[in-house]
Write an enzyme that holds these catalytic residues in place. Sequence first.
Site, PDB file in Angstrom:
ATOM      1  N   ARG A  51       0.847  -1.195   0.000  1.00 40.23           N
ATOM      2  CA  ARG A  51       0.000   0.000   0.000  1.00 40.23           C
ATOM      3  C   ARG A  51       0.884   1.247   0.000  1.00 40.23           C
ATOM      4  O   ARG A  51       2.094   1.162   0.214  1.00 40.23           O
ATOM      5  CB  ARG A  51      -0.926   0.006   1.215  1.00 40.23           C
ATOM      6  CG  ARG A  51      -0.156  -0.261   2.503  1.00 40.23           C
ATOM      7  CD  ARG A  51      -0.602   0.505   3.684  1.00 40.23           C
ATOM      8  NE  ARG A  51      -0.472   1.925   3.521  1.00 40.23           N
ATOM      9  CZ  ARG A  51       0.680   2.607   3.679  1.00 40.23           C
ATOM     10  NH1 ARG A  51       1.833   2.003   3.934  1.00 40.23           N
ATOM     11  NH2 ARG A  51       0.706   3.924   3.533  1.00 40.23           N
ATOM     12  N   GLY A  52       0.229   2.415  -0.204  1.00 37.16           N
ATOM     13  CA  GLY A  52       0.987   3.645  -0.369  1.00 37.16           C
ATOM     14  C   GLY A  52       1.169   3.868  -1.865  1.00 37.16           C
ATOM     15  O   GLY A  52       1.505   2.916  -2.593  1.00 37.16           O
ATOM     16  N   ALA A  53       0.941   5.101  -2.320  1.00 30.53           N
ATOM     17  CA  ALA A  53       0.842   5.343  -3.769  1.00 30.53           C
ATOM     18  C   ALA A  53       2.034   4.797  -4.586  1.00 30.53           C
ATOM     19  O   ALA A  53       1.830   3.983  -5.497  1.00 30.53           O
ATOM     20  CB  ALA A  53       0.602   6.826  -4.021  1.00 30.53           C
ATOM     21  N   ARG A  91      -7.355  -0.364  -7.008  1.00 30.82           N
ATOM     22  CA  ARG A  91      -7.636   0.771  -6.117  1.00 30.82           C
ATOM     23  C   ARG A  91      -7.691   2.046  -6.968  1.00 30.82           C
ATOM     24  O   ARG A  91      -6.797   2.295  -7.768  1.00 30.82           O
ATOM     25  CB  ARG A  91      -6.564   0.872  -5.016  1.00 30.82           C
ATOM     26  CG  ARG A  91      -6.556  -0.349  -4.090  1.00 30.82           C
ATOM     27  CD  ARG A  91      -5.679  -0.117  -2.876  1.00 30.82           C
ATOM     28  NE  ARG A  91      -6.271   0.866  -1.975  1.00 30.82           N
ATOM     29  CZ  ARG A  91      -5.614   1.412  -0.946  1.00 30.82           C
ATOM     30  NH1 ARG A  91      -4.354   1.066  -0.706  1.00 30.82           N
ATOM     31  NH2 ARG A  91      -6.194   2.285  -0.153  1.00 30.82           N
ATOM     32  N   GLN A 196      -2.391   2.994   9.786  1.00 33.30           N
ATOM     33  CA  GLN A 196      -1.073   3.045   9.117  1.00 33.30           C
ATOM     34  C   GLN A 196      -0.065   3.863   9.922  1.00 33.30           C
ATOM     35  O   GLN A 196       1.132   3.606   9.862  1.00 33.30           O
ATOM     36  CB  GLN A 196      -1.206   3.659   7.714  1.00 33.30           C
ATOM     37  CG  GLN A 196      -1.937   2.803   6.708  1.00 33.30           C
ATOM     38  CD  GLN A 196      -3.398   3.151   6.624  1.00 33.30           C
ATOM     39  OE1 GLN A 196      -4.018   3.543   7.615  1.00 33.30           O
ATOM     40  NE2 GLN A 196      -3.981   3.003   5.454  1.00 33.30           N
ATOM     41  N   ASP A 237      -1.798  10.843  -2.443  1.00 36.18           N
ATOM     42  CA  ASP A 237      -2.130   9.728  -3.334  1.00 36.18           C
ATOM     43  C   ASP A 237      -2.340  10.192  -4.759  1.00 36.18           C
ATOM     44  O   ASP A 237      -2.114   9.450  -5.714  1.00 36.18           O
ATOM     45  CB  ASP A 237      -3.363   8.987  -2.818  1.00 36.18           C
ATOM     46  CG  ASP A 237      -2.961   8.168  -1.607  1.00 36.18           C
ATOM     47  OD1 ASP A 237      -2.953   8.738  -0.500  1.00 36.18           O
ATOM     48  OD2 ASP A 237      -2.584   6.996  -1.783  1.00 36.18           O
ATOM     49  N   ASN A 247      -5.245  12.627  -0.097  1.00 36.50           N
ATOM     50  CA  ASN A 247      -4.409  11.799   0.786  1.00 36.50           C
ATOM     51  C   ASN A 247      -5.336  11.096   1.767  1.00 36.50           C
ATOM     52  O   ASN A 247      -6.560  11.288   1.762  1.00 36.50           O
ATOM     53  CB  ASN A 247      -3.352  12.647   1.500  1.00 36.50           C
ATOM     54  CG  ASN A 247      -2.295  11.796   2.177  1.00 36.50           C
ATOM     55  OD1 ASN A 247      -1.762  10.867   1.573  1.00 36.50           O
ATOM     56  ND2 ASN A 247      -2.005  12.058   3.433  1.00 36.50           N
ATOM     57  N   LYS A 248      -4.748  10.282   2.611  1.00 42.69           N
ATOM     58  CA  LYS A 248      -5.506   9.473   3.569  1.00 42.69           C
ATOM     59  C   LYS A 248      -6.584  10.281   4.289  1.00 42.69           C
ATOM     60  O   LYS A 248      -6.348  11.419   4.685  1.00 42.69           O
ATOM     61  CB  LYS A 248      -4.520   8.875   4.582  1.00 42.69           C
ATOM     62  CG  LYS A 248      -5.105   7.971   5.635  1.00 42.69           C
ATOM     63  CD  LYS A 248      -5.984   6.880   5.092  1.00 42.69           C
ATOM     64  CE  LYS A 248      -5.307   5.992   4.072  1.00 42.69           C
ATOM     65  NZ  LYS A 248      -6.277   5.176   3.283  1.00 42.69           N
TER      66      LYS A 248
HETATM   67  O1  MRU Z   1      -4.702   3.491   1.842  1.00 41.13           O
HETATM   68  P1  MRU Z   1      -3.208   3.648   1.811  1.00 41.13           P
HETATM   69  O2  MRU Z   1      -2.543   3.168   3.055  1.00 41.13           O
HETATM   70  O3  MRU Z   1      -2.615   3.073   0.551  1.00 41.13           O
HETATM   71  O4  MRU Z   1      -2.996   5.219   1.754  1.00 41.13           O
HETATM   72  C1  MRU Z   1      -1.708   5.734   1.722  1.00 41.13           C
HETATM   73  C2  MRU Z   1      -1.640   7.188   1.904  1.00 41.13           C
HETATM   74  O5  MRU Z   1      -2.631   7.868   2.009  1.00 41.13           O
HETATM   75  C3  MRU Z   1      -0.264   7.788   1.858  1.00 41.13           C
HETATM   76  O6  MRU Z   1      -0.211   8.939   2.632  1.00 41.13           O
HETATM   77  C4  MRU Z   1       0.071   8.168   0.403  1.00 41.13           C
HETATM   78  O7  MRU Z   1      -0.080   7.068  -0.435  1.00 41.13           O
HETATM   79  C5  MRU Z   1       1.425   8.692   0.259  1.00 41.13           C
HETATM   80  S1  MRU Z   1       2.587   7.401   0.315  1.00 41.13           S
HETATM   81  C6  MRU Z   1       4.118   7.943  -0.066  1.00 41.13           C
END
Ligand code: MRU
Length: 344
Positions: A51-53, A91, A196, A237, A247-248
């Site tokens: 996970r994470g962009a 996603r 997270q 994201d 973002n989250k």
């Molecule tokens: O749902 P996730 O855990 O994939 O969401 C991740 C985030 O929101 C991060 O802040 C974002 O991807 C930046 S990661 C370098």
Amino acid sequence: MKIKGNNYRSVWMEHNSIKIIDQTKLPEKFEILELNNLTEVCEAILSMKVRGAPAIGAAAAFGIAQAAFTSAESEFYTNLKKAKTALLNTRPTAFDLFYTVNKVYNAIIKTDNIKNARICGLKEAQKFADENVEACIKIGEYGEKLIKNNFRILTHCNAGALATVDFGTALAPIRIAHQNGKNIFVFVDETRPRLQGAKLTAFELAEENIPHSIIADNAAGYFMQNGEIDMVITGADRIAANGDAANKIGTYEKAVLAKENNIPFYIAAPLSTIDFTCNSGEDIPIEFRDEDEILAFNEIRIAPAKSPAKNPAFDITPAKYITGIITEKGIFKPDEIINLKEKK
Ligand code: MRU
């Protein structure tokens, strides 16, 4: 990232197998998973094992490359298309996924023969992974200059080495500031519902002995109001052409609170996260996840049996709340982001 003294990336490819650190097991267990086919890659992204962009982007890029390597010549182009569609449907919000899948796919289908196409797909995916690491280091170097000695920094979700290929976006300036001997302290939002922050960001900071405390998501306002937070850095994201950033979930309210309390709010992200086809945040699709993520805690239901839940995974922080966007090309005001279009 260093885990128990060894260096790891969050995702990499060995022969025809994609390896990931299983992020759903941390911090209790450190496990490396092998993804051997398209179904396994899609499942790992969907269930947030990766996970994470940028990490999702890299896993998907390797996923297309793997599909090219494992498909028989007679089904090569059909399977490739199938892989592309399946990965793009995992996603919807993180832009790196769309950026890398299209990039690797296009490179493969433009190549004149299947043997070369396979090599080219792998090269393109590996290039993204390597460039992401370089971009994150640059983000760290630029962002570190914003961090003064004794700064207390708030971050939300996990935008660290786990969320990228290595080193992180929001955590990169923090890492370098700490390495440079600056005395810093990190407030880590727990980041409900998937935690997270409490699980992954805290894990990364603890591994590097960076001073930090986990706080409840709704405690940030308290610390801001009491003058205990000097700056906020989060990842993104997807960033729209006008500088609005997805973002989250919960990032937006932190940005509004930061403005109210005169605290600078920075987004750290590589160019691969910027989607110039989205004019503003309104064009960014927001993922809604299963209501059980809200209704249960550690798989034990905490809500009344008859109560449903709503679970948006991301929100949009309008550009007006963002002090600057830290990229591998430098730090920009949100309305300057559009000038990076040619550099991508
Ligand atoms: O749902 P996730 O855990 O994939 O969401 C991740 C985030 O929101 C991060 O802040 C974002 O991807 C930046 S990661 C370098």
